[in-house]
Scaffold this motif. Structure first.
Motif, mmCIF file in Angstrom:
data_model
loop_
_atom_site.group_PDB
_atom_site.id
_atom_site.type_symbol
_atom_site.label_atom_id
_atom_site.label_comp_id
_atom_site.label_asym_id
_atom_site.label_seq_id
_atom_site.Cartn_x
_atom_site.Cartn_y
_atom_site.Cartn_z
ATOM 1 N N VAL A 171 0.844 -1.194 0.000
ATOM 2 C CA VAL A 171 0.000 0.000 0.000
ATOM 3 C C VAL A 171 0.878 1.243 0.000
ATOM 4 C CG1 VAL A 171 -1.825 1.240 1.236
ATOM 5 C CG2 VAL A 171 -1.731 -1.262 1.354
ATOM 6 N N ARG A 172 0.487 2.210 -0.790
ATOM 7 C CA ARG A 172 1.124 3.535 -0.738
ATOM 8 C C ARG A 172 0.162 4.462 -0.011
ATOM 9 N NH1 ARG A 172 3.233 7.641 -5.469
ATOM 10 N NH2 ARG A 172 3.405 9.407 -4.062
ATOM 11 N N VAL A 173 0.681 5.204 0.944
ATOM 12 C CA VAL A 173 -0.124 6.190 1.663
ATOM 13 C C VAL A 173 0.579 7.536 1.568
ATOM 14 C CG1 VAL A 173 -1.178 6.882 3.845
ATOM 15 C CG2 VAL A 173 -0.995 4.452 3.285
ATOM 16 N N ASP A 174 -0.137 8.520 1.062
ATOM 17 C CA ASP A 174 0.341 9.904 1.072
ATOM 18 C C ASP A 174 -0.417 10.633 2.168
ATOM 19 O OD1 ASP A 174 2.155 9.677 -1.080
ATOM 20 O OD2 ASP A 174 0.534 9.936 -2.523
ATOM 21 N N VAL A 175 0.312 11.403 2.966
ATOM 22 C CA VAL A 175 -0.293 12.152 4.059
ATOM 23 C C VAL A 175 -0.128 13.642 3.764
ATOM 24 C CG1 VAL A 175 -0.308 12.616 6.538
ATOM 25 C CG2 VAL A 175 0.191 10.309 5.707
ATOM 26 N N TYR A 176 -1.245 14.335 3.798
ATOM 27 C CA TYR A 176 -1.276 15.769 3.517
ATOM 28 C C TYR A 176 -1.623 16.519 4.786
ATOM 29 C CZ TYR A 176 -1.572 14.130 -1.277
ATOM 30 O OH TYR A 176 -1.311 13.507 -2.475
ATOM 31 N N SER A 177 -0.950 17.654 4.989
ATOM 32 C CA SER A 177 -1.400 18.567 6.035
ATOM 33 C C SER A 177 -2.323 19.573 5.361
ATOM 34 C CB SER A 177 -0.219 19.261 6.722
ATOM 35 O OG SER A 177 0.565 19.970 5.796
ATOM 36 N N ILE A 178 -3.357 19.953 6.085
ATOM 37 C CA ILE A 178 -4.341 20.874 5.517
ATOM 38 C C ILE A 178 -4.335 22.149 6.340
ATOM 39 C CG2 ILE A 178 -6.776 21.239 4.963
ATOM 40 C CD1 ILE A 178 -6.965 18.189 4.575
ATOM 41 N N LYS A 179 -4.087 23.238 5.653
ATOM 42 C CA LYS A 179 -4.082 24.564 6.278
ATOM 43 C C LYS A 179 -4.824 25.502 5.345
ATOM 44 C CE LYS A 179 -1.072 27.974 8.369
ATOM 45 N NZ LYS A 179 0.300 28.297 8.754
ATOM 46 N N ASP A 180 -5.801 26.202 5.889
ATOM 47 C CA ASP A 180 -6.621 27.125 5.094
ATOM 48 C C ASP A 180 -7.231 26.422 3.874
ATOM 49 O OD1 ASP A 180 -5.938 29.189 6.873
ATOM 50 O OD2 ASP A 180 -4.125 29.655 5.722
ATOM 51 N N ASN A 181 -7.708 25.178 4.068
ATOM 52 C CA ASN A 181 -8.342 24.360 3.028
ATOM 53 C C ASN A 181 -7.426 24.005 1.871
ATOM 54 O OD1 ASN A 181 -10.874 24.094 4.288
ATOM 55 N ND2 ASN A 181 -11.434 26.151 3.610
#
Length: 145
Positions: A112-122
């Motif tokens: 499995v590949r997992v990309d993790v994004y941080s969300i700031k101001d949408n």
């Protein structure tokens, strides 16, 4: 993925004490794919304000397991064989979003590949990418024996 399988996975996710602690939510789930989001809590942040790497790694691990399970047509149980996370950017923001995608769905081993994004101001910003090897230990059917 049929609706019965989707319900099984969502019910399992709902029983996860770690995801309950994280306040995690499933945003999208399909065959071989899942999105999980968490809002920042004090225990998840480093003094400088970014998400701690351990929070990201835990989210990667859980997303990988559910992505792997969602690729199977029957209730199945997985364990992590190997987990590699590359932290690409500081995860500054109010939320993390993990997107897990099965890239190899074998009889026993699933990658499995997992990309993790941080969300700031949408706005999504890629914080980490990972490659996780999962092993299917059993299915619900085989556990009954």
């Amino acid at each position: 993925m049929n609706e019965e399988r989707r319900v099984q996975l969502l019910e399992s996710f709902g029983r996860s004490k770690m995801m309950e602690l994280f306040g995690a939510k499933v945003g999208s789930i399909d065959q071989g794919y899942i999105e999980i989001s968490v809002d920042k809590q004090e225990f998840m942040a480093r003094p400088a304000g970014m998400f701690n790497g351990s929070t990201i790694a835990a989210l990667v691990d859980v997303a990988s397991g559910y992505a792997a399970a969602s690729a199977k047509p029957v209730d199945s149980y997985f364990t992590t064989v190997e987990l590699k996370v590359n932290y690409l950017n500081p995860a500054m923001g109010e939320q993390l979003l993990a997107k897990g995608q099965v890239i190899k769905n074998g009889k026993v081993i699933t990658v499995v590949r997992v990309d993790v994004y941080s969300i700031k101001d949408n706005k999504e910003s890629l914080a980490a990418t990972s490659l996780v090897t999962m092993m299917m230990l059993s299915t619900k059917h085989s556990r009954k024996k």
